[in-house]
Design a protein around this motif. Sequence first.
Motif, PDB file in Angstrom:
ATOM      1  N   ARG A   1       0.732  -1.678   0.061  1.00  0.00           N
ATOM      2  CA  ARG A   1       0.115  -0.360  -0.480  1.00  0.00           C
ATOM      3  C   ARG A   1       0.876   1.377  -0.052  1.00  0.00           C
ATOM      4  NH1 ARG A   1      -2.436  -3.159   3.701  1.00  0.00           N
ATOM      5  NH2 ARG A   1      -2.139  -1.979   5.457  1.00  0.00           N
ATOM      6  N   ALA A   2       1.793   0.981   0.582  1.00  0.00           N
ATOM      7  CA  ALA A   2       2.533   2.296   1.219  1.00  0.00           C
ATOM      8  C   ALA A   2       3.051   2.913  -0.668  1.00  0.00           C
ATOM      9  CB  ALA A   2       3.620   2.186   1.660  1.00  0.00           C
ATOM     10  N   LEU A   3       4.059   1.677  -0.946  1.00  0.00           N
ATOM     11  CA  LEU A   3       4.339   1.429  -1.644  1.00  0.00           C
ATOM     12  C   LEU A   3       3.794   2.314  -3.481  1.00  0.00           C
ATOM     13  CD1 LEU A   3       7.898  -0.899  -1.427  1.00  0.00           C
ATOM     14  CD2 LEU A   3       7.616   1.958  -1.533  1.00  0.00           C
TER      15      LEU A   3
ATOM     16  N   HIS B   1      -5.907  -5.740  -1.622  1.00  0.00           N
ATOM     17  CA  HIS B   1      -5.247  -4.435  -2.024  1.00  0.00           C
ATOM     18  C   HIS B   1      -6.529  -3.253  -3.034  1.00  0.00           C
ATOM     19  CE1 HIS B   1      -1.361  -3.123  -3.074  1.00  0.00           C
ATOM     20  NE2 HIS B   1      -2.194  -2.800  -4.641  1.00  0.00           N
ATOM     21  N   ALA B   2      -5.857  -2.179  -2.397  1.00  0.00           N
ATOM     22  CA  ALA B   2      -6.418  -0.956  -3.320  1.00  0.00           C
ATOM     23  C   ALA B   2      -7.124  -1.075  -4.490  1.00  0.00           C
ATOM     24  CB  ALA B   2      -6.180   0.462  -2.552  1.00  0.00           C
TER      25      ALA B   2
ATOM     26  N   HIS C   1     -14.478  -1.979   6.618  1.00  0.00           N
ATOM     27  CA  HIS C   1     -14.565  -1.444   7.207  1.00  0.00           C
ATOM     28  C   HIS C   1     -12.890  -0.924   7.891  1.00  0.00           C
ATOM     29  CE1 HIS C   1     -17.711   1.700   7.873  1.00  0.00           C
ATOM     30  NE2 HIS C   1     -18.085   0.452   7.704  1.00  0.00           N
ATOM     31  N   GLU C   2     -12.185  -1.980   7.211  1.00  0.00           N
ATOM     32  CA  GLU C   2     -10.509  -2.172   6.798  1.00  0.00           C
ATOM     33  C   GLU C   2      -9.722  -1.092   6.133  1.00  0.00           C
ATOM     34  OE1 GLU C   2     -10.380  -6.738   6.496  1.00  0.00           O
ATOM     35  OE2 GLU C   2     -11.283  -5.963   4.995  1.00  0.00           O
ATOM     36  N   THR C   3      -8.712  -0.259   6.786  1.00  0.00           N
ATOM     37  CA  THR C   3      -8.385   0.593   6.377  1.00  0.00           C
ATOM     38  C   THR C   3      -6.738   0.294   4.870  1.00  0.00           C
ATOM     39  OG1 THR C   3      -8.475   2.197   7.742  1.00  0.00           O
ATOM     40  CG2 THR C   3      -6.801   2.769   5.869  1.00  0.00           C
ATOM     41  N   LEU C   4      -7.458   0.589   3.708  1.00  0.00           N
ATOM     42  CA  LEU C   4      -6.254  -0.193   2.417  1.00  0.00           C
ATOM     43  C   LEU C   4      -5.154   0.923   2.368  1.00  0.00           C
ATOM     44  CD1 LEU C   4      -8.033  -2.394  -0.038  1.00  0.00           C
ATOM     45  CD2 LEU C   4      -7.525  -2.914   2.179  1.00  0.00           C
TER      46      LEU C   4
ATOM     47  N   PRO D   1      -4.006   0.914  11.415  1.00  0.00           N
ATOM     48  CA  PRO D   1      -3.587  -0.692  11.425  1.00  0.00           C
ATOM     49  C   PRO D   1      -2.800  -1.606  10.887  1.00  0.00           C
ATOM     50  CG  PRO D   1      -5.314  -1.075  12.124  1.00  0.00           C
ATOM     51  CD  PRO D   1      -5.208   0.642  11.714  1.00  0.00           C
ATOM     52  N   ALA D   2      -1.792  -2.141  10.174  1.00  0.00           N
ATOM     53  CA  ALA D   2      -1.400  -2.811   9.138  1.00  0.00           C
ATOM     54  C   ALA D   2      -1.731  -4.547   9.699  1.00  0.00           C
ATOM     55  CB  ALA D   2      -0.172  -2.872   9.049  1.00  0.00           C
TER      56      ALA D   2
END
Length: 286
Positions: free
Chosen positions: A72-74, A102-103, A126-129, A143-144
């Motif tokens: 996600r970060a990359l 994955h988003a 409601h899991e943040t991707l 949170p990861a």
Amino acid sequence: MNLPELAAFLRSRRDRVRPADVGLPTGPRRRVPGLRREEVAQLAGLSADYYTELERGGGVQPSAQVLAALARALRLGGDERDHLFHLADRPVPSAAHGPNAHAQPALLGLLDRLTTTPAQIITDLHETLAQNALAAALVGRAPARRGGAGSLVHRWFTDPASRTLYPAEDHPQHSRAFVADLRAVAARRGRDTEVAGMVADLRRRSEEFAALWDTHDVALRRTDHKRIVHPTLGVVEVDCHNLFSEDGRQRLLWFSAPPGTEAAAQLELLSVIGTQDMSSGESAFR
């Protein structure tokens, strides 16, 4: 595990992502066009030392959760994410969890362009991707984690600390909205074991959830007005908007405030102070 190839791949992907792509300031003293190591670490919720060891090809063996956070970060595409898991000798997320692992590229592309407003991509549970820097500054770094530990709906009814983002008098409203939204998701997914398992677990662990579930209220959370308790800015009143993916499994959520209001001024201030410290701790909120 191919540590040298994993390290080289991470370095190459880090060099490709521009700070503006993830809502970070470019700055006049930046020596590299891509992200710094510590910036990737912050975006992924890792320590700078841990990520540095990964890029150096040390003995660090990242978990599936860490790999998902790095993807996600990359801003990795689907094939790139799978390649990352292969290099780390970890099972690629199964097709059953594909939509939520994955988003989606279309939503991620929009998120990359939202650099002046807090925004993030969440699943229907409601899991943040993915989230931009301003969202992390407003509601805390996501949170990861996946499953119950990664779902704000689940944490809302099982972990009291997850409620501190909102004033206590607003908690009943959020509880009703979460349950009504989850019922709509459960109906749309049909015979889905993930949702059924979450509902059964919450009914067992939370009397509040069980009582609200039995009301049979149903309503997707498309728009909302929230009061967010920020440690520096105080209470920030924001309007929340959701853009749904075509399959309904993911949502682009962004926060705004009417021009000229106190909240608009607070969000503008957040853009100045928020990205200076993205490491204030993992948040349970969205």
